[in-house]
Design a protein around this motif. Structure first.
Motif, short mmCIF file in Angstrom:
data_model
loop_
_atom_site.label_atom_id
_atom_site.label_comp_id
_atom_site.label_asym_id
_atom_site.label_seq_id
_atom_site.Cartn_x
_atom_site.Cartn_y
_atom_site.Cartn_z
N ARG A 7 0.83 -1.21 0.00
CA ARG A 7 0.00 0.00 0.00
C ARG A 7 0.86 1.25 0.00
O ARG A 7 1.93 1.31 0.60
CB ARG A 7 -0.91 -0.01 1.23
CG ARG A 7 -1.76 1.22 1.39
CD ARG A 7 -2.74 1.07 2.51
NE ARG A 7 -3.91 0.34 1.99
CZ ARG A 7 -4.98 0.06 2.69
NH1 ARG A 7 -5.06 0.39 3.97
NH2 ARG A 7 -5.99 -0.58 2.14
N HIS A 9 0.09 5.86 -1.02
CA HIS A 9 -0.98 6.83 -1.25
C HIS A 9 -0.58 7.79 -2.35
O HIS A 9 0.61 7.90 -2.69
CB HIS A 9 -1.34 7.58 0.04
CG HIS A 9 -0.29 8.53 0.50
ND1 HIS A 9 0.85 8.12 1.15
CD2 HIS A 9 -0.21 9.87 0.40
CE1 HIS A 9 1.59 9.17 1.43
NE2 HIS A 9 0.99 10.26 0.98
N PHE A 32 -5.78 9.36 -2.70
CA PHE A 32 -6.15 7.95 -2.81
C PHE A 32 -5.21 7.08 -1.97
O PHE A 32 -4.01 7.33 -1.94
CB PHE A 32 -6.01 7.46 -4.26
CG PHE A 32 -6.80 8.21 -5.27
CD1 PHE A 32 -8.13 7.93 -5.48
CD2 PHE A 32 -6.20 9.20 -6.04
CE1 PHE A 32 -8.86 8.62 -6.44
CE2 PHE A 32 -6.91 9.89 -7.00
CZ PHE A 32 -8.24 9.60 -7.21
N THR A 84 -10.66 7.64 -11.36
CA THR A 84 -10.07 6.66 -10.45
C THR A 84 -9.78 5.36 -11.21
O THR A 84 -8.70 4.77 -11.05
CB THR A 84 -11.00 6.40 -9.26
OG1 THR A 84 -11.30 7.65 -8.64
CG2 THR A 84 -10.38 5.46 -8.25
N THR A 117 -5.86 -1.16 -6.76
CA THR A 117 -7.09 -0.57 -6.25
C THR A 117 -6.79 0.82 -5.70
O THR A 117 -5.87 0.97 -4.90
CB THR A 117 -7.70 -1.44 -5.14
OG1 THR A 117 -7.95 -2.75 -5.67
CG2 THR A 117 -9.00 -0.84 -4.60
N LEU A 118 -7.55 1.80 -6.14
CA LEU A 118 -7.46 3.16 -5.61
C LEU A 118 -8.70 3.41 -4.77
O LEU A 118 -9.82 3.34 -5.28
CB LEU A 118 -7.38 4.19 -6.74
CG LEU A 118 -5.97 4.52 -7.24
CD1 LEU A 118 -5.33 3.33 -7.89
CD2 LEU A 118 -5.99 5.71 -8.15
N HIS A 119 -8.49 3.70 -3.49
CA HIS A 119 -9.57 3.99 -2.57
C HIS A 119 -9.77 5.50 -2.53
O HIS A 119 -8.90 6.24 -2.07
CB HIS A 119 -9.23 3.49 -1.16
CG HIS A 119 -8.95 2.03 -1.09
ND1 HIS A 119 -9.90 1.12 -0.72
CD2 HIS A 119 -7.83 1.31 -1.37
CE1 HIS A 119 -9.39 -0.10 -0.74
NE2 HIS A 119 -8.13 -0.01 -1.14
N GLU A 120 -10.93 5.96 -3.03
CA GLU A 120 -11.25 7.39 -2.98
C GLU A 120 -11.65 7.81 -1.57
O GLU A 120 -11.45 8.96 -1.19
CB GLU A 120 -12.41 7.71 -3.92
CG GLU A 120 -12.08 7.59 -5.37
CD GLU A 120 -13.20 8.13 -6.23
OE1 GLU A 120 -13.84 9.14 -5.87
OE2 GLU A 120 -13.44 7.54 -7.29
N TRP A 125 -14.19 2.90 -4.05
CA TRP A 125 -12.89 2.59 -4.63
C TRP A 125 -13.09 1.95 -6.00
O TRP A 125 -14.19 1.52 -6.34
CB TRP A 125 -12.06 1.68 -3.73
CG TRP A 125 -12.71 0.40 -3.32
CD1 TRP A 125 -12.67 -0.80 -3.97
CD2 TRP A 125 -13.51 0.20 -2.15
NE1 TRP A 125 -13.39 -1.74 -3.28
CE2 TRP A 125 -13.92 -1.15 -2.15
CE3 TRP A 125 -13.93 1.02 -1.11
CZ2 TRP A 125 -14.72 -1.70 -1.16
CZ3 TRP A 125 -14.72 0.48 -0.12
CH2 TRP A 125 -15.10 -0.86 -0.15
N SER A 127 -10.85 -0.57 -9.07
CA SER A 127 -9.71 -1.45 -9.29
C SER A 127 -9.52 -1.71 -10.78
O SER A 127 -10.46 -1.64 -11.57
CB SER A 127 -9.92 -2.80 -8.61
OG SER A 127 -10.02 -2.66 -7.22
#
Length: 132
Positions: A7, A9, A32, A84, A117-120, A125, A127
């Motif tokens: 992970r 950011h 993200f 995203t 995967t980008l988590h907004e 999110w 992927s």
């Protein structure tokens, strides 16, 4: 199938074109969380999926090339809605290039898949999943 996830950011500014984006058509910032999941059917000779340190470093370098930038000003993204979903693919493809170039070590040649995967936020999110 075995997998590991690392992970990082990403912080960018960008705007979108099209009524579907409503107020996001104006320049705005986005932060993200970025997860990169590497997959393979069998562990390597060291009983790992991939070297976590190398995977973390390579994700950091890929994300570092994008972070703190106004993506609207980047020639590679001229006229593109850097959604995203789109950014997840960009990061996955750039990581895949590094896997194939050997940047994640010889053991990484046994990797068969990658998902970014980008988590907004904590509730949304996107992927992108690809073969290696």
């Amino acid at each position: 199938m075995f997998s590991i996830t690392v992970r990082d950011h990403l912080m960018v500014a960008h705007s979108f074109h099209g009524e579907v984006f409503g107020p996001a058509q104006r320049l705005h910032g986005a932060t993200f969380l970025v997860d990169a999941t590497f997959r393979r059917p069998e562990l390597d000779a060291d009983n790992i999926v991939v070297d976590i340190g190398l995977a973390t470093r390579q994700l950091g370098e890929v994300v570092g090339d994008l972070t703190y930038r106004n993506l609207d000003d980047e020639p590679a993204f001229a006229g593109v809605n850097t959604s995203t979903e789109f950014l997840a693919k960009v990061i996955a493809d750039r990581l895949a290039e590094r896997v194939h170039a050997g940047a994640l070590g010889a053991g990484a040649q046994g990797l068969t898949g990658l998902t970014v995967t980008l988590h907004e936020s904590h509730v949304a999110w996107a992927s992108y999943e690809r073969d290696l």
